[in-house]
Design a protein around this motif. Structure first.
Motif, PDB file in Angstrom:
ATOM      1  N   TRP A 215      29.754  80.884  43.393  1.00 42.46           N
ATOM      2  CA  TRP A 215      29.984  81.968  44.361  1.00 42.46           C
ATOM      3  C   TRP A 215      28.829  82.092  45.346  1.00 42.46           C
ATOM      4  O   TRP A 215      29.023  82.492  46.502  1.00 42.46           O
ATOM      5  N   PHE A 216      27.636  81.742  44.915  1.00 45.42           N
ATOM      6  CA  PHE A 216      26.484  81.821  45.817  1.00 45.42           C
ATOM      7  C   PHE A 216      26.526  80.706  46.861  1.00 45.42           C
ATOM      8  O   PHE A 216      25.949  80.849  47.935  1.00 45.42           O
ATOM      9  N   CYS A 217      27.216  79.625  46.536  1.00 47.76           N
ATOM     10  CA  CYS A 217      27.435  78.583  47.535  1.00 47.76           C
ATOM     11  C   CYS A 217      28.427  79.070  48.588  1.00 47.76           C
ATOM     12  O   CYS A 217      28.266  78.801  49.782  1.00 47.76           O
ATOM     13  N   TYR A 218      29.460  79.783  48.140  1.00 40.28           N
ATOM     14  CA  TYR A 218      30.400  80.374  49.103  1.00 40.28           C
ATOM     15  C   TYR A 218      29.658  81.316  50.053  1.00 40.28           C
ATOM     16  O   TYR A 218      29.879  81.309  51.268  1.00 40.28           O
ATOM     17  N   ALA A 219      28.791  82.148  49.468  1.00 44.31           N
ATOM     18  CA  ALA A 219      28.056  83.132  50.271  1.00 44.31           C
ATOM     19  C   ALA A 219      27.054  82.470  51.203  1.00 44.31           C
ATOM     20  O   ALA A 219      26.611  83.091  52.171  1.00 44.31           O
ATOM     21  N   THR A 220      26.692  81.231  50.924  1.00 43.44           N
ATOM     22  CA  THR A 220      25.787  80.478  51.797  1.00 43.44           C
ATOM     23  C   THR A 220      26.546  79.807  52.925  1.00 43.44           C
ATOM     24  O   THR A 220      26.160  79.879  54.091  1.00 43.44           O
ATOM     25  N   VAL A 221      27.645  79.165  52.574  1.00 42.98           N
ATOM     26  CA  VAL A 221      28.412  78.403  53.557  1.00 42.98           C
ATOM     27  C   VAL A 221      29.095  79.328  54.568  1.00 42.98           C
ATOM     28  O   VAL A 221      29.154  79.015  55.766  1.00 42.98           O
ATOM     29  N   ALA A 222      29.595  80.466  54.106  1.00 42.30           N
ATOM     30  CA  ALA A 222      30.353  81.357  54.989  1.00 42.30           C
ATOM     31  C   ALA A 222      29.552  81.790  56.223  1.00 42.30           C
ATOM     32  O   ALA A 222      30.008  81.593  57.355  1.00 42.30           O
ATOM     33  N   PRO A 223      28.338  82.389  56.064  1.00 40.46           N
ATOM     34  CA  PRO A 223      27.609  82.776  57.278  1.00 40.46           C
ATOM     35  C   PRO A 223      27.123  81.597  58.093  1.00 40.46           C
ATOM     36  O   PRO A 223      26.996  81.698  59.317  1.00 40.46           O
ATOM     37  N   TRP A 224      26.851  80.465  57.430  1.00 42.10           N
ATOM     38  CA  TRP A 224      26.411  79.275  58.156  1.00 42.10           C
ATOM     39  C   TRP A 224      27.528  78.775  59.066  1.00 42.10           C
ATOM     40  O   TRP A 224      27.296  78.473  60.243  1.00 42.10           O
ATOM     41  N   CYS A 225      28.735  78.698  58.519  1.00 42.16           N
ATOM     42  CA  CYS A 225      29.885  78.272  59.324  1.00 42.16           C
ATOM     43  C   CYS A 225      30.211  79.307  60.400  1.00 42.16           C
ATOM     44  O   CYS A 225      30.561  78.957  61.534  1.00 42.16           O
ATOM     45  N   PHE A 226      30.105  80.583  60.045  1.00 37.16           N
ATOM     46  CA  PHE A 226      30.367  81.639  61.018  1.00 37.16           C
ATOM     47  C   PHE A 226      29.398  81.543  62.196  1.00 37.16           C
ATOM     48  O   PHE A 226      29.802  81.692  63.350  1.00 37.16           O
ATOM     49  N   ASP A 227      28.144  81.278  61.898  1.00 42.76           N
ATOM     50  CA  ASP A 227      27.139  81.148  62.951  1.00 42.76           C
ATOM     51  C   ASP A 227      27.506  80.017  63.901  1.00 42.76           C
ATOM     52  O   ASP A 227      27.455  80.165  65.129  1.00 42.76           O
ATOM     53  N   ARG A 228      27.895  78.867  63.343  1.00 41.21           N
ATOM     54  CA  ARG A 228      28.283  77.725  64.187  1.00 41.21           C
ATOM     55  C   ARG A 228      29.535  78.023  64.988  1.00 41.21           C
ATOM     56  O   ARG A 228      29.648  77.647  66.151  1.00 41.21           O
TER      57      ARG A 228
ATOM     58  N   ASP B 108      16.182  77.011  33.150  1.00 41.24           N
ATOM     59  CA  ASP B 108      17.340  77.842  33.483  1.00 41.24           C
ATOM     60  C   ASP B 108      16.982  78.941  34.471  1.00 41.24           C
ATOM     61  O   ASP B 108      17.701  79.185  35.444  1.00 41.24           O
ATOM     62  N   ARG B 109      15.862  79.586  34.235  1.00 40.99           N
ATOM     63  CA  ARG B 109      15.507  80.734  35.073  1.00 40.99           C
ATOM     64  C   ARG B 109      15.216  80.328  36.507  1.00 40.99           C
ATOM     65  O   ARG B 109      15.699  80.944  37.454  1.00 40.99           O
ATOM     66  N   THR B 110      14.416  79.285  36.680  1.00 39.32           N
ATOM     67  CA  THR B 110      14.082  78.857  38.048  1.00 39.32           C
ATOM     68  C   THR B 110      15.324  78.390  38.797  1.00 39.32           C
ATOM     69  O   THR B 110      15.484  78.677  39.992  1.00 39.32           O
ATOM     70  N   GLY B 111      16.225  77.688  38.103  1.00 43.17           N
ATOM     71  CA  GLY B 111      17.440  77.218  38.767  1.00 43.17           C
ATOM     72  C   GLY B 111      18.345  78.355  39.189  1.00 43.17           C
ATOM     73  O   GLY B 111      18.907  78.351  40.292  1.00 43.17           O
ATOM     74  N   ILE B 112      18.498  79.354  38.329  1.00 42.21           N
ATOM     75  CA  ILE B 112      19.384  80.475  38.640  1.00 42.21           C
ATOM     76  C   ILE B 112      18.813  81.331  39.769  1.00 42.21           C
ATOM     77  O   ILE B 112      19.526  81.690  40.713  1.00 42.21           O
ATOM     78  N   VAL B 113      17.528  81.650  39.685  1.00 42.92           N
ATOM     79  CA  VAL B 113      16.920  82.476  40.737  1.00 42.92           C
ATOM     80  C   VAL B 113      16.985  81.757  42.083  1.00 42.92           C
ATOM     81  O   VAL B 113      17.288  82.373  43.117  1.00 42.92           O
ATOM     82  N   ALA B 114      16.737  80.453  42.111  1.00 43.67           N
ATOM     83  CA  ALA B 114      16.810  79.688  43.361  1.00 43.67           C
ATOM     84  C   ALA B 114      18.220  79.715  43.939  1.00 43.67           C
ATOM     85  O   ALA B 114      18.404  79.844  45.156  1.00 43.67           O
ATOM     86  N   THR B 115      19.233  79.632  43.074  1.00 42.77           N
ATOM     87  CA  THR B 115      20.621  79.650  43.537  1.00 42.77           C
ATOM     88  C   THR B 115      21.012  81.017  44.085  1.00 42.77           C
ATOM     89  O   THR B 115      21.686  81.116  45.120  1.00 42.77           O
ATOM     90  N   VAL B 116      20.573  82.072  43.416  1.00 43.57           N
ATOM     91  CA  VAL B 116      20.884  83.431  43.885  1.00 43.57           C
ATOM     92  C   VAL B 116      20.215  83.699  45.236  1.00 43.57           C
ATOM     93  O   VAL B 116      20.780  84.404  46.094  1.00 43.57           O
ATOM     94  N   MET B 117      19.024  83.121  45.459  1.00 41.14           N
ATOM     95  CA  MET B 117      18.301  83.325  46.722  1.00 41.14           C
ATOM     96  C   MET B 117      18.904  82.559  47.888  1.00 41.14           C
ATOM     97  O   MET B 117      18.688  82.906  49.055  1.00 41.14           O
ATOM     98  N   MET B 118      19.650  81.511  47.604  1.00 43.07           N
ATOM     99  CA  MET B 118      20.080  80.563  48.632  1.00 43.07           C
ATOM    100  C   MET B 118      20.805  81.197  49.826  1.00 43.07           C
ATOM    101  O   MET B 118      20.516  80.855  50.976  1.00 43.07           O
ATOM    102  N   PRO B 119      21.745  82.125  49.628  1.00 40.78           N
ATOM    103  CA  PRO B 119      22.424  82.699  50.797  1.00 40.78           C
ATOM    104  C   PRO B 119      21.461  83.359  51.790  1.00 40.78           C
ATOM    105  O   PRO B 119      21.647  83.251  53.007  1.00 40.78           O
ATOM    106  N   LEU B 120      20.427  84.032  51.273  1.00 43.32           N
ATOM    107  CA  LEU B 120      19.495  84.720  52.162  1.00 43.32           C
ATOM    108  C   LEU B 120      18.665  83.728  52.966  1.00 43.32           C
ATOM    109  O   LEU B 120      18.356  83.974  54.136  1.00 43.32           O
ATOM    110  N   VAL B 121      18.305  82.603  52.359  1.00 40.30           N
ATOM    111  CA  VAL B 121      17.530  81.580  53.059  1.00 40.30           C
ATOM    112  C   VAL B 121      18.286  81.095  54.286  1.00 40.30           C
ATOM    113  O   VAL B 121      17.725  80.978  55.390  1.00 40.30           O
ATOM    114  N   PHE B 122      19.563  80.829  54.120  1.00 38.57           N
ATOM    115  CA  PHE B 122      20.363  80.318  55.233  1.00 38.57           C
ATOM    116  C   PHE B 122      20.712  81.425  56.229  1.00 38.57           C
ATOM    117  O   PHE B 122      20.773  81.185  57.436  1.00 38.57           O
TER     118      PHE B 122
END
Length: 647
Positions: A339-352, A211-225
């Protein structure tokens, strides 16, 4: 039942407002029961009036419902509370640890912003900071390579595993992040053996790690992109180069990948005998797709593949990144983390979107593309009137040809000295530049007209403009960006000022002058002191022999009916010698140590070195600039690297 729940909650005064609200929300979410206001007070009153011990219930059977509130064992209540705090509390802790990871990078960015904006807002103060602990920090932490000289140079491991080592400061930042991630995944795994939520301590800890590794990885995802984007407002905020963001992006991505792998493996093991049945669930199928996609990304993102097959790497990278986002989105959709997927997709789409807008705003003009000496391609592109160049900046270029119109490649540029064009000088390597080379080499005059798309400008000029002396050291095709930046500074410098501007260009042979002749000619009207080192003069003989050779070529052209007696650089060969009188030519390989030491000694005050070119040369400039930070004259010495690692 509610009375029993109320009695349990009231034990040791645990019936706080938050606890009562949580119970109400849980009943609504999981039992679809909407508790009325005041339910706790009514239920607890009923508990006090009617509750009995289990031992007093005749023929008690745990599988048969009872119609009276039950007084639970106080010791077991606390043990169950502790056990569920460890299990369910792990979800909250994991979220906080993920937020802490974002907070870590926010702190790093704030420190970067303070460093950048202080140079801009208080340049006079910064020049005076050349003493004690500040010099120690700059000499041993913020400026040097991690290990002696090697920073821009590629390192090799088993011939295939090439890699780059960040600067020492970047290494410390990344190391600190790894330490944080290891620390938060090594704490708070206490197991309450008296409460059988899980069959064993092993199963309990396996689930908590999953649980912990999955949640932390998901929370980090927007910053990676976000760190990988070109149109990234954080570049303006921090003043970091695109290269620095990509360095951090890669390490963030590696950490996220490792956490995802651990999450997938531990959760699969925890499923045990139910693995085959549960893996048929949609959310687990897409979680597996996301895990596999991340593995492909990490493997094909190795420097070896990026350098040798960049276009293929980029295409696979984008497809796998899209699959990773889609897989993660479906995987966490019902788990509360979408919500972290939203925060990932939004800047990625904005960049494109911004990239597309920039392309169409610039238009798709026809560029003159010419093959010059030294395997250099010159691209002259007319620019719109609104388009403002960034000194030392770069732009991404699309060559509109059927086989590679979709590819964009970054190049530094200079403004045309005569009209509203930008000029790129592209070194022929592999990929698209080699394709252009094959097209041009067989064309008349080795010239072609190609429609292009331009996305940019990107990048920022260095703070070297604030130093009392600015020394720009370029090697080979690293000259355009440095030339553009020093010319921008020179336009603001008058002959009466004490600011010194020096441009040093290191080339292999004299024929390299041909493709940059016009720009070199303009230097005579500036205060820039220019020195050109020719490391292999024997390839063309001395400068006189080189000019004689060019004159002979021009005479042959005239005999053949040529209408143009000028070289590709646009300068008549009979006048090149006079036009280059403002430049000092030195034959032989320069001593970078000697240049840096001499420039620091001769500087009237603070001195900044800016370098771009061969990685070995850039690393040497960095190394000897660091060596001179604690100079006896207490002069401020800075170094700024303009090498950008695109692949």
């Amino acid at each position: 039942m509610l009375a029993t729940l109320a009695g349990c909650m009231a034990y040791h005064n645990r019936n706080s407002t938050g606890a009562v609200k949580t119970a109400k929300n849980s009943c609504k979410q999981y039992g679809e029961v909407d508790l009325q206001p005041g339910w706790f007070d009514d239920s607890y009153r009923y508990f006090l009036e009617n509750a009995v011990e289990i031992s007093s219930i005749p023929d008690f059977n745990i599988s048969v419902p009872v119609d009276v509130p039950v007084i639970l064992n106080g010791t077991m209540i606390l043990l169950y509370k502790d056990a569920y705090d460890q299990f369910l509390g792990n979800y909250d802790n994991s979220f906080y640890y993920g937020a802490g990871a974002l907070g870590y990078w926010l702190l790093v960015m704030v420190l970067g912003a303070v460093n950048t904006w202080s140079r801009f807002l208080f340049p006079g103060l910064i020049k005076k900071l050349s003493f004690g602990p500040i010099n120690w920090w700059r000499e041993y932490v913020s400026m040097p390579a991690t290990f002696r000289k090697k920073k821009a140079q590629e390192q090799k491991l088993l011939k295939i595993f090439d890699f780059l080592i960040p600067s020492r400061y970047e290494t410390l930042v990344v190391t600190g992040f790894y330490a944080y991630i290891i620390a938060v995944h090594s704490i708070k795994y206490h197991f309450v053996s008296e409460v059988p939520i899980f069959e064993s301590k092993y199963d309990f800890q396996l689930r908590n790690v999953a649980d912990r590794t999955g949640i932390v990885a998901t929370v980090m995802m927007p910053l990676v992109f976000l760190y990988a984007g070109r149109n990234n407002i954080l570049q303006w905020f921090t003043g970091w180069s695109y290269n620095t963001f990509m360095t951090y992006h890669r390490h963030l991505a590696r950490v996220m990948f490792l956490l995802v792998v651990i999450h997938s493996v531990t959760f699969s093991v925890e499923l045990g005998e139910y693995y085959s049945e549960d893996m048929a669930d949609t959310y687990l199928i897409w979680g597996t797709i996301a895990t596999v996609s991340s593995g492909i990304i990490i493997f094909q993102a190795m420097l070896f593949f990026r350098r040798n097959w960049y276009e293929i790497f980029l295409l696979i990278h984008i497809i796998m990144a899209a699959l990773y986002i889609a897989g993660t989105w479906i995987h966490v959709d019902e788990l509360g983390y979408v919500w972290f997927c939203y925060a990932t997709v939004a800047p990625w789409c904005f960049d494109r979107l911004v990239r597309i807008v920039r392309l169409f705003a610039f238009g798709f003009p026809k560029a003159k593309v010419t093959l010059l000496a030294n395997d250099t391609i010159k691209v002259e592109i007319p620019k719109p009137s609104y388009w403002k160049s960034v000194p030392g900046g770069h732009a991404f270029i699309h060559f509109i040809k059927p086989t590679y119109f979709w590819q964009s490649h970054p190049f530094t540029f200079v403004d045309s000295p005569h009209d509203s064009h930008i000029i790129l000088y592209c070194k022929v390597k592999g990929g698209i530049t080699h394709s252009l080379y094959r097209t041009l080499v067989n064309n008349p005059g080795q010239t072609a007209t190609i429609r292009v798309g331009v996305e940019g400008p990107y990048g920022e000029s260095t703070p070297a403009k604030y130093a009392d002396s600015a020394v720009f050291i370029a090697g080979g095709n690293g000259i355009p960006g440095l030339y553009s930046e020093i010319m921008d500074i020179a336009r603001c410098v008058t002959n009466e000022t004490k600011k010194k501007l020096k441009l040093i260009w290191i080339i292999r042979e004299y024929k390299s002058l041909e493709w940059f002749t016009e720009e070199l000619e303009i230097l005579k009207n500036t205060t820039i002191e220019t020195t050109i080192y020719v490391t292999k003069p024997e390839c063309n003989g001395d400068i006189a022999n080189y000019l004689d050779m060019k004159e002979e070529e021009e005479e042959e052209k005239e005999e053949d009916g040529s209408k143009n007696s000028k070289s590709e650089g646009g300068v008549s060969t009979s006048s090149i010698s006079a036009k280059f009188a403002h430049i000092t030519f030195t034959e032989g390989r320069p001593s970078i140590e000697g240049i840096v030491n001499n420039e620091v000694h001769e500087a009237n005050g603070s001195v900044a070195f800016v370098s771009c070119g061969h990685p070995v040369m850039v690393d040497e400039v960095r190394y000897y600039a660091c060596e001179n930070i604690n100079n006896s004259e207490k002069k401020r010495v800075d170094f700024f690297e303009q090498v950008q690692v695109w692949a």
